[in-house]
Design a protein around this motif. Structure first.
Motif, mmCIF file in Angstrom:
data_model
loop_
_atom_site.group_PDB
_atom_site.id
_atom_site.type_symbol
_atom_site.label_atom_id
_atom_site.label_comp_id
_atom_site.label_asym_id
_atom_site.label_seq_id
_atom_site.Cartn_x
_atom_site.Cartn_y
_atom_site.Cartn_z
ATOM 1 N N TRP A 1 2.222 61.208 -39.168
ATOM 2 C CA TRP A 1 1.127 62.232 -40.058
ATOM 3 C C TRP A 1 0.752 62.911 -39.286
ATOM 4 O O TRP A 1 0.130 63.195 -38.246
ATOM 5 C CB TRP A 1 0.104 61.856 -40.734
ATOM 6 N N GLN B 1 2.708 63.198 -44.468
ATOM 7 C CA GLN B 1 4.125 63.063 -43.090
ATOM 8 C C GLN B 1 4.766 63.368 -43.024
ATOM 9 O O GLN B 1 6.129 64.012 -44.239
ATOM 10 C CB GLN B 1 4.793 61.520 -44.365
ATOM 11 N N HIS C 1 0.979 53.528 -38.448
ATOM 12 C CA HIS C 1 0.808 54.751 -39.205
ATOM 13 C C HIS C 1 0.377 56.149 -37.644
ATOM 14 O O HIS C 1 -0.794 55.184 -37.039
ATOM 15 C CB HIS C 1 0.126 54.873 -40.381
ATOM 16 N N ILE D 1 -1.458 59.379 -36.654
ATOM 17 C CA ILE D 1 -2.308 60.670 -37.174
ATOM 18 C C ILE D 1 -2.882 60.983 -35.950
ATOM 19 O O ILE D 1 -3.426 61.147 -35.168
ATOM 20 C CB ILE D 1 -3.707 59.919 -38.109
ATOM 21 N N CYS D 2 -2.183 62.077 -36.397
ATOM 22 C CA CYS D 2 -1.862 63.345 -35.434
ATOM 23 C C CYS D 2 -2.732 64.080 -34.931
ATOM 24 O O CYS D 2 -2.953 64.363 -36.456
ATOM 25 C CB CYS D 2 -0.405 64.436 -35.468
ATOM 26 N N ALA E 1 -2.131 60.785 -30.455
ATOM 27 C CA ALA E 1 -2.211 60.304 -32.275
ATOM 28 C C ALA E 1 -3.054 59.260 -32.481
ATOM 29 O O ALA E 1 -3.711 59.043 -31.190
ATOM 30 C CB ALA E 1 -0.693 60.058 -32.572
#
Length: 479
Positions: A18, A23, A226, A228-229, A252
């Motif tokens: 993400w 995404q 997941h 998440i960046c 991330a």
């Protein structure tokens, strides 16, 4: 299929990355990741190149195929030096800017494998599981990273004191197939473009928080995982941002939304003491610190070279105060080089015949690096000074309508305008860009809180021989 082709094909596995609230469907084509993936691919190509293959790989005892030397269990000083040479080739190729090329985590895994019969929980399955995983990782050339820290929600509270007990990662339930985990871990550097993540607590957990003391390996493409960046610092303009366009190490937060971890990948569960013993394992510690110091040396050499060229280009190298600063950069380089050489010189085999570099000089180098690097950037700022602002917005202006002005006023004492502009843009990408700020923060804290790491070195240092000398003199009779 080449190593780089196999690597690129693995990235198209449906991983949930993400960025900017969306995404990413194909990270190999996305501008935030493409430059770094191209860089990693070029490094993997070196494993297939006749001139560098033998310096980077050894033959797998199971398949006979070449695999990266990070996976080699060293049984001689020569083996240690071979590993260091492999790390150096990749570090020099990236100027030390890629800090998580998987050498660190691969070396951890190799250390755990070498110590497998001394590690693990009460179920006695660790040795078998880590051996099988090590062999898979080695022979399939997996890239990996770590996610060890809890998200900073409320650092004044323990994991169990938070309103949501699943804020920090823990097991939700156990099934026939494995454990289901929920919660988050940070900071997984490089996770979006790597294969695997090692997950376990970085700090020692009390027995009362055993639910937060589990260790496992997870594939990045696992359902329920997941990534998440943070904001991307990558640039599409290679000429104006030569570092940001090639070496953006994305960080991330890893979110586990009831992700199933197969039993064969669960190495320790709900066992604080077993995790802590693993964290302190001397073989894994020494082998994983070796590549980090090799990379630090490459990075400091890169900075020293830039500092020298900046001073030469603007004619400041003749000034004594500038020479003193350049000398400080050289002292940094030679100090880290000496510590690395000493770590290899003092290497010894353990009771199992595994050769490990001396940890004390490696730890010293890593601790010095947390202070050397910010100071090195400060020196570059002081040398270049206002010259960093005297740079046109793009290199295109060298051939535009104001080219004559640029040629006249942007040249250096011994460099053309184009050469001077390119040098200062490179230096600015190292000290003043978003990527530069991230690297300074990283180098300060990647080994942990510098206060803790310095204090830890004091606490663990063998001080008795020094103390004995003091009291020998203090108690000796006067003559």
């Amino acid at each position: 299929m080449s190593a780089s082709q196999r690597y690129r094909s693995r990235l198209k596995d449906g991983r949930r990355v993400w960025l900017n609230g969306e995404q990413v469907q194909d990270i190999t084509r996305h501008r935030a990741f493409k430059g770094t993936i191209d860089t990693i691919s070029s490094l993997l190509d070196l494993q297939d190149h006749p001139e560098t293959r033998d310096d980077l790989t050894f033959r797998s005892p199971d398949t006979g195929e070449p695999v990266h030397l990070a996976y080699l269990v060293p049984y001689s000083r020569k083996d240690l030096k071979r590993k260091a040479r492999a790390y150096q080739i990749w570090s020099d190729a990236t100027f030390g800017m890629m800090s998580r090329l998987s050498d660190y985590s691969r070396s951890l895994l190799t250390g755990w494998y070498a110590s497998r019969h001394l590690l693990g929980g009460k179920d006695g399955q660790f040795a078998h599981k880590i051996e099988r995983y090590y062999q898979q990782s080695r022979d399939q050339d997996w890239f990996s990273t770590t996610a060890l820290h809890d998200p900073q929600v409320d650092r004044a509270k323990s994991s169990s004191e938070l309103d949501d007990p699943y804020t920090h990662l823990r097991i939700v339930r156990k099934t026939e197939d494995g454990i289901v985990v929920r919660g988050a871990k940070m900071i997984a550097t490089g996770a979006p473009y790597f294969d695997e993540i090692f997950v376990y607590p970085f700090h020692r957990r009390p027995q009362g928080e055993a639910h937060y003391a589990t260790m496992f390996a997870v594939s990045v493409s696992t359902p329920g995982v997941h990534l998440i960046c943070r904001e991307s610092f990558a640039s599409e303009h290679e000429e104006d941002h030569p570092l940001s366009s090639r070496f953006e190490e994305m960080d991330a937060v890893v979110v586990f939304d009831d992700a199933l971890i197969p039993w064969e990948r669960v190495f320790i569960q709900d066992d604080p003491e077993a995790v802590w013993v693993l964290r302190q394992d001397p073989v894994a510690t020494a082998l994983s610190q070796q590549p980090t110091v090799v990379r630090l040396l490459s990075k400091l050499e890169f900075i020293a070279a830039i500092g020298h060229e900046l001073a030469q280009t603007i004619g400041a190298h003749r000034f004594l105060h500038v020479q003193e600063k350049l000398g400080e950069l050289m002292i940094q380089v030679e100090t880290i080089r000496a510590l690395l050489l000493f770590a290899h010189d003092q290497a010894k085999p353990n009771e199992d015949g595994v050769w490990v570099p001396a940890v004390e000089p490696l730890t010293t180098a890593r601790n010095l690096g947390s202070r050397y690097y910010p100071r090195a950037l400060e020196i570059l700022q002081q040398i270049g000074a206002g010259g960093f602002i005297q740079v046109p917005s793009t290199l295109d202006e060298l051939s535009g309508p104001i080219a004559s002005f640029v040629d006249r006023y942007y040249r250096g004492s011994n460099k053309s305008a184009e050469e001077r502009i390119r040098l200062f843009k490179l230096a600015w990408d190292l000290i003043g860009s978003p990527l530069a700020s991230r690297h300074e923060l990283y180098e300060r804290f990647y080994s942990g809180d510098p206060v803790r790491t310095y204090a830890s070195q004091y606490v663990q240092y063998n001080k008795q021989p020094l103390i004995d000398q003091v009291w020998q003199l203090a108690k000796s009779p006067a003559r």
